[in-house]
Design a protein around this motif. Sequence first.
Motif, PDB file in Angstrom:
ATOM      1  N   ASN A  37     -22.146 -60.232 -12.949  1.00 46.22           N
ATOM      2  CA  ASN A  37     -20.832 -60.750 -12.570  1.00 46.22           C
ATOM      3  C   ASN A  37     -20.137 -59.723 -11.687  1.00 46.22           C
ATOM      4  O   ASN A  37     -19.670 -58.697 -12.177  1.00 46.22           O
ATOM      5  CB  ASN A  37     -19.994 -61.039 -13.808  1.00 46.22           C
ATOM      6  CG  ASN A  37     -18.677 -61.737 -13.471  1.00 46.22           C
ATOM      7  OD1 ASN A  37     -18.240 -61.757 -12.322  1.00 46.22           O
ATOM      8  ND2 ASN A  37     -18.052 -62.314 -14.489  1.00 46.22           N
ATOM      9  N   PRO A  38     -20.060 -59.976 -10.382  1.00 43.71           N
ATOM     10  CA  PRO A  38     -19.444 -58.990  -9.471  1.00 43.71           C
ATOM     11  C   PRO A  38     -17.958 -58.777  -9.701  1.00 43.71           C
ATOM     12  O   PRO A  38     -17.373 -57.855  -9.142  1.00 43.71           O
ATOM     13  CB  PRO A  38     -19.712 -59.599  -8.089  1.00 43.71           C
ATOM     14  CG  PRO A  38     -19.870 -61.063  -8.350  1.00 43.71           C
ATOM     15  CD  PRO A  38     -20.520 -61.168  -9.686  1.00 43.71           C
ATOM     16  N   ASP A  39     -17.340 -59.643 -10.523  1.00 48.67           N
ATOM     17  CA  ASP A  39     -15.917 -59.465 -10.823  1.00 48.67           C
ATOM     18  C   ASP A  39     -15.679 -58.532 -12.003  1.00 48.67           C
ATOM     19  O   ASP A  39     -14.531 -58.251 -12.355  1.00 48.67           O
ATOM     20  CB  ASP A  39     -15.276 -60.824 -11.119  1.00 48.67           C
ATOM     21  CG  ASP A  39     -15.217 -61.718  -9.889  1.00 48.67           C
ATOM     22  OD1 ASP A  39     -15.103 -61.171  -8.778  1.00 48.67           O
ATOM     23  OD2 ASP A  39     -15.295 -62.941 -10.051  1.00 48.67           O
ATOM     24  N   LEU A  40     -16.753 -58.053 -12.630  1.00 45.43           N
ATOM     25  CA  LEU A  40     -16.630 -57.164 -13.781  1.00 45.43           C
ATOM     26  C   LEU A  40     -17.220 -55.798 -13.458  1.00 45.43           C
ATOM     27  O   LEU A  40     -18.224 -55.693 -12.749  1.00 45.43           O
ATOM     28  CB  LEU A  40     -17.346 -57.753 -15.002  1.00 45.43           C
ATOM     29  CG  LEU A  40     -16.808 -59.073 -15.562  1.00 45.43           C
ATOM     30  CD1 LEU A  40     -17.663 -59.526 -16.740  1.00 45.43           C
ATOM     31  CD2 LEU A  40     -15.354 -58.926 -15.998  1.00 45.43           C
ATOM     32  N   ALA A  41     -16.578 -54.760 -13.969  1.00 48.08           N
ATOM     33  CA  ALA A  41     -17.092 -53.400 -13.795  1.00 48.08           C
ATOM     34  C   ALA A  41     -16.750 -52.600 -15.045  1.00 48.08           C
ATOM     35  O   ALA A  41     -15.770 -52.892 -15.742  1.00 48.08           O
ATOM     36  CB  ALA A  41     -16.507 -52.735 -12.553  1.00 48.08           C
ATOM     37  N   SER A  42     -17.539 -51.610 -15.347  1.00 51.93           N
ATOM     38  CA  SER A  42     -17.298 -50.769 -16.520  1.00 51.93           C
ATOM     39  C   SER A  42     -17.295 -49.303 -16.097  1.00 51.93           C
ATOM     40  O   SER A  42     -17.943 -48.916 -15.116  1.00 51.93           O
ATOM     41  CB  SER A  42     -18.373 -51.009 -17.585  1.00 51.93           C
ATOM     42  OG  SER A  42     -19.652 -50.687 -17.077  1.00 51.93           O
ATOM     43  N   PHE A  43     -16.538 -48.515 -16.850  1.00 49.98           N
ATOM     44  CA  PHE A  43     -16.467 -47.073 -16.600  1.00 49.98           C
ATOM     45  C   PHE A  43     -16.746 -46.356 -17.907  1.00 49.98           C
ATOM     46  O   PHE A  43     -16.062 -46.575 -18.909  1.00 49.98           O
ATOM     47  CB  PHE A  43     -15.087 -46.682 -16.065  1.00 49.98           C
ATOM     48  CG  PHE A  43     -14.863 -45.202 -15.971  1.00 49.98           C
ATOM     49  CD1 PHE A  43     -15.551 -44.437 -15.045  1.00 49.98           C
ATOM     50  CD2 PHE A  43     -13.972 -44.562 -16.828  1.00 49.98           C
ATOM     51  CE1 PHE A  43     -15.347 -43.061 -14.968  1.00 49.98           C
ATOM     52  CE2 PHE A  43     -13.759 -43.192 -16.750  1.00 49.98           C
ATOM     53  CZ  PHE A  43     -14.451 -42.451 -15.811  1.00 49.98           C
ATOM     54  N   ILE A  44     -17.769 -45.529 -17.912  1.00 41.33           N
ATOM     55  CA  ILE A  44     -18.158 -44.791 -19.111  1.00 41.33           C
ATOM     56  C   ILE A  44     -18.236 -43.311 -18.764  1.00 41.33           C
ATOM     57  O   ILE A  44     -18.852 -42.933 -17.764  1.00 41.33           O
ATOM     58  CB  ILE A  44     -19.514 -45.287 -19.653  1.00 41.33           C
ATOM     59  CG1 ILE A  44     -19.448 -46.779 -20.009  1.00 41.33           C
ATOM     60  CG2 ILE A  44     -19.930 -44.477 -20.877  1.00 41.33           C
ATOM     61  CD1 ILE A  44     -20.780 -47.365 -20.420  1.00 41.33           C
ATOM     62  N   PHE A  45     -17.592 -42.482 -19.562  1.00 43.14           N
ATOM     63  CA  PHE A  45     -17.700 -41.037 -19.352  1.00 43.14           C
ATOM     64  C   PHE A  45     -17.702 -40.350 -20.702  1.00 43.14           C
ATOM     65  O   PHE A  45     -17.264 -40.912 -21.714  1.00 43.14           O
ATOM     66  CB  PHE A  45     -16.563 -40.513 -18.464  1.00 43.14           C
ATOM     67  CG  PHE A  45     -15.251 -40.358 -19.185  1.00 43.14           C
ATOM     68  CD1 PHE A  45     -14.806 -39.100 -19.578  1.00 43.14           C
ATOM     69  CD2 PHE A  45     -14.456 -41.457 -19.469  1.00 43.14           C
ATOM     70  CE1 PHE A  45     -13.592 -38.949 -20.244  1.00 43.14           C
ATOM     71  CE2 PHE A  45     -13.247 -41.316 -20.130  1.00 43.14           C
ATOM     72  CZ  PHE A  45     -12.814 -40.057 -20.511  1.00 43.14           C
ATOM     73  N   SER A  46     -18.196 -39.146 -20.732  1.00 38.15           N
ATOM     74  CA  SER A  46     -18.260 -38.363 -21.957  1.00 38.15           C
ATOM     75  C   SER A  46     -17.147 -37.324 -21.930  1.00 38.15           C
ATOM     76  O   SER A  46     -17.228 -36.317 -21.211  1.00 38.15           O
ATOM     77  CB  SER A  46     -19.637 -37.682 -22.087  1.00 38.15           C
ATOM     78  OG  SER A  46     -19.694 -36.905 -23.263  1.00 38.15           O
TER      79      SER A  46
END
Length: 223
Positions: A37-46
């Motif tokens: 889904n190009p309308d969704l994005a996630s950001f993950i960091f430690s």
Amino acid sequence: KGLSPGHYLSPLANTCVNDYSAALLALWPTGTVSPTNPDLASFIFSGSQSAPENFGTLRADYKIGNNDSLFGTFLRDEAVYNQPDALNDVLQQSAPSRTTIAIEESHTFSSSFVNSARVGFNRDNVKNAFSPTAINLAGADPALAGIVGQTAPRLSVGNGIDATSGGTNSGSHYLHVWNSYQYSDDAFWTHGAHTIKFGASVERMDYNEHTFQNPGGRYIFNN
């Protein structure tokens, strides 16, 4: 567009965005677009959390004479807890500390009667949820402030988008100070096989709390 300065965020956009609103987008990191889904994005960091603590105590005893003795104690305990906010914009900090002071004097009137008097002071000081340091440069940019003298406001957007914490010290943070003043006096009387203890104790407690409720402001959007 001519009535409201702004620009389009991409060549494919059909909505002109206000320049200030566009600048606030810097508070959201660039995410990884979902492959389905190009309308969704996630950001993950430690994020790194640190919580150093320093504790120390000191006691001194002094014999004034054959019938009098004195002792005093001092205690200091402090810690600093640091961690980044959810979007890695600012470093959040809480700093509790505790200070205790006690002094006691004992006087022996006779082999069967002793009196002890004590004074004490205790303070708990807590700085909670401060964010004095910016990780993302946008978190310290005064040009993004919604209120003069502050930094970027908190931003809450619906549809599952994580809210920002705002800029440095923009979100709610708190000061707590609790003071305790104590005085007590105890007497010990020994008569044959019996010992009687009697005395009194007085304590005054003061609690002061100061809330900085969203000093940088907060904008809430449904989408």
